[in-house]
Design an enzyme around this catalytic site. Structure first.
Site, PDB file in Angstrom:
ATOM      1  N   LYS A  33      42.789  18.969  26.674  1.00 49.17           N
ATOM      2  CA  LYS A  33      42.640  18.634  25.258  1.00 49.17           C
ATOM      3  C   LYS A  33      41.174  18.778  24.844  1.00 49.17           C
ATOM      4  CE  LYS A  33      46.594  15.584  24.579  1.00 49.17           C
ATOM      5  NZ  LYS A  33      47.060  14.266  24.050  1.00 49.17           N
ATOM      6  N   GLY A  52      40.170  11.702  20.350  1.00 50.90           N
ATOM      7  CA  GLY A  52      41.513  12.229  20.542  1.00 50.90           C
ATOM      8  C   GLY A  52      41.841  12.724  21.941  1.00 50.90           C
ATOM      9  N   ALA A  53      40.904  13.376  22.610  1.00 56.67           N
ATOM     10  CA  ALA A  53      41.210  13.959  23.924  1.00 56.67           C
ATOM     11  C   ALA A  53      41.480  12.851  24.944  1.00 56.67           C
ATOM     12  CB  ALA A  53      40.050  14.829  24.399  1.00 56.67           C
ATOM     13  N   ASP A  60      43.829  16.425   7.810  1.00 58.01           N
ATOM     14  CA  ASP A  60      44.976  16.412   8.719  1.00 58.01           C
ATOM     15  C   ASP A  60      45.861  17.603   8.364  1.00 58.01           C
ATOM     16  OD1 ASP A  60      46.432  13.999  10.570  1.00 58.01           O
ATOM     17  OD2 ASP A  60      47.792  15.510   9.742  1.00 58.01           O
ATOM     18  N   ARG A 103      40.805  -1.924  19.978  1.00 55.11           N
ATOM     19  CA  ARG A 103      39.599  -1.810  20.807  1.00 55.11           C
ATOM     20  C   ARG A 103      39.034  -0.401  20.782  1.00 55.11           C
ATOM     21  NH1 ARG A 103      40.872   2.188  24.768  1.00 55.11           N
ATOM     22  NH2 ARG A 103      41.670   1.280  26.706  1.00 55.11           N
ATOM     23  N   LYS A 120      45.679  -4.157  32.130  1.00 54.94           N
ATOM     24  CA  LYS A 120      46.570  -3.477  31.170  1.00 54.94           C
ATOM     25  C   LYS A 120      47.448  -2.509  31.939  1.00 54.94           C
ATOM     26  CE  LYS A 120      45.159  -0.334  28.125  1.00 54.94           C
ATOM     27  NZ  LYS A 120      44.525   0.224  26.902  1.00 54.94           N
ATOM     28  N   GLN A 161      45.092   5.634  14.406  1.00 54.22           N
ATOM     29  CA  GLN A 161      43.739   5.381  14.875  1.00 54.22           C
ATOM     30  C   GLN A 161      42.703   5.631  13.792  1.00 54.22           C
ATOM     31  OE1 GLN A 161      40.657   4.067  16.820  1.00 54.22           O
ATOM     32  NE2 GLN A 161      42.751   3.802  17.548  1.00 54.22           N
TER      33      GLN A 161
END
Length: 335
Positions: free
Chosen positions: A237, A231-232, A171, A122, A78, A150
């Site tokens: 992050k 998320g990180a 959110d 994935r 990838k 996601q």
């Protein structure tokens, strides 16, 4: 895993598979199983995965990443970027990807496919694998922190391995929550809006935000909860308060990647967490070689994404596209 290969008698070609066709080639239940098999193969030495390679493009505030792997009868790479200025400057996504899927025996490129949507699928599927092994046995609620793309694949994957009766989504963008609930209204599960604390009170939690400040607090997390920290993806992050990680059984997909840019990167840099504190990696969990967790243990899966996941997914996509006659065949390699 077995790859459909072109016969020596037919003219060899490469299938180009775009994002829309790729989505038609994905069955989440099958993908979760394929991802789990890839982790088993890696643990047993039946997969090869060199470290992710970074190519910094500092003058354009971006980088490229090459992620190669061979798993069973499949191989590929990838090629993915991270260019934060893209949306504002060029109306392009920050992250884009392309996967080249090859026949290990001949090295012929069997397919070139969209890697952006493939990554989305994935990433959801690996959370499904982790949740299947680490969530409490009586889990019935899912908390989603972040209502982006996601979040949809997290719900899709986790609902395949856990019988959910309630989903709480939070959110900063109320419109994103409304859009999410509307898009997922075909499901029988009850989906409601809530605060981060409401999300934290669920049996299984998936975090998918780009936050650089912890959002979920230790005092909100109940005993036995399982968290998929998604998320990180860069240094600095962090979505979970460090005390959560200090008290949890932490499972990583790869120590080097996670300590550099996963959820644990900040606690590691602060000296709160070390490699010795990590409970195991997902490969050892799915093969049963990691220490077991009970239903009172908090578990955290730190997901940064591995090439074996990409190639296991690419195999399913290629086989499905071949069976359905999807994609565009081109003569890529000359005689």
């Amino acid at each position: 895993m077995s790859t459909l290969k072109q016969s020596d008698q037919e003219e060899r070609s490469t299938i180009m598979i775009g994002a829309d066709e790729l989505a038609d080639c994905i069955d989440m239940a099958s993908l979760i199983d394929a991802i789990e098999e890839a982790f088993e193969a890696y643990e047993k030495g039946d997969a090869t995965m060199p470290p992710k390679t970074y190519v910094d493009i500092k003058e354009h505030n971006g980088d490229f990443r090459a992620m190669p792997a061979a798993v069973g009868d499949s191989a590929g790479v990838k090629w993915v970027n991270v260019h934060p200025d893209n949306p504002q400057k060029f109306d392009l996504p920050t992250v884009m990807g392309v996967v080249v899927y090859s026949d290990p025996e001949t090295a012929y490129p069997l397919a070139i496919m969209d890697g952006t949507k493939l990554t989305r699928f994935r990433t959801g599927a690996v959370a499904g694998v982790a949740s299947r092994h680490l969530a409490p046995s009586d889990a019935s609620s899912l908390g989603l922190l972040g209502a982006g793309q996601q979040a949809h694949t997290q719900l899709d994957a986790i609902s395949n391995v856990i019988d959910l009766d309630r989903v709480v989504i939070s959110d900063l963008d109320d419109d994103a929550i409304t859009e999410f609930i509307t898009a997922e209204s075909h499901r029988t599960v009850d989906i409601v809006s809530g605060s981060p604390q409401d999300v934290a009170n669920c049996d299984v939690i998936s975090t998918t935000t780009p936050s650089r400040e912890p959002i979920l607090k230790r005092e909100w997390i109940k005993d036995g909860a399982h968290i998929n920290a998604i998320g990180a993806d860069a240094e600095g992050k962090q979505e979970l308060e460090s005390d959560i990680l200090a008290d949890a059984n932490v499972i990583v997909d790869d120590w080097e990647q996670c300590s550099h840019s996963g959820e644990i990167n900040v606690p590691v840099a602060e000296g709160v967490l070390s490699e010795e504190d990590v409970h195991g990696d997902l490969s050892s969990v799915v093969t049963g070689s990691a220490p077991t967790s009970d239903d009172t243990d908090i578990t955290v899966f730190d997901s940064t994404g591995l090439a074996i996941q990409d190639i296991a997914t690419a195999e399913l996509v290629y086989e499905s596209a071949s069976e359905q006659g999807l994609g565009t065949s081109i003569k890529l390699i000359g005689a």
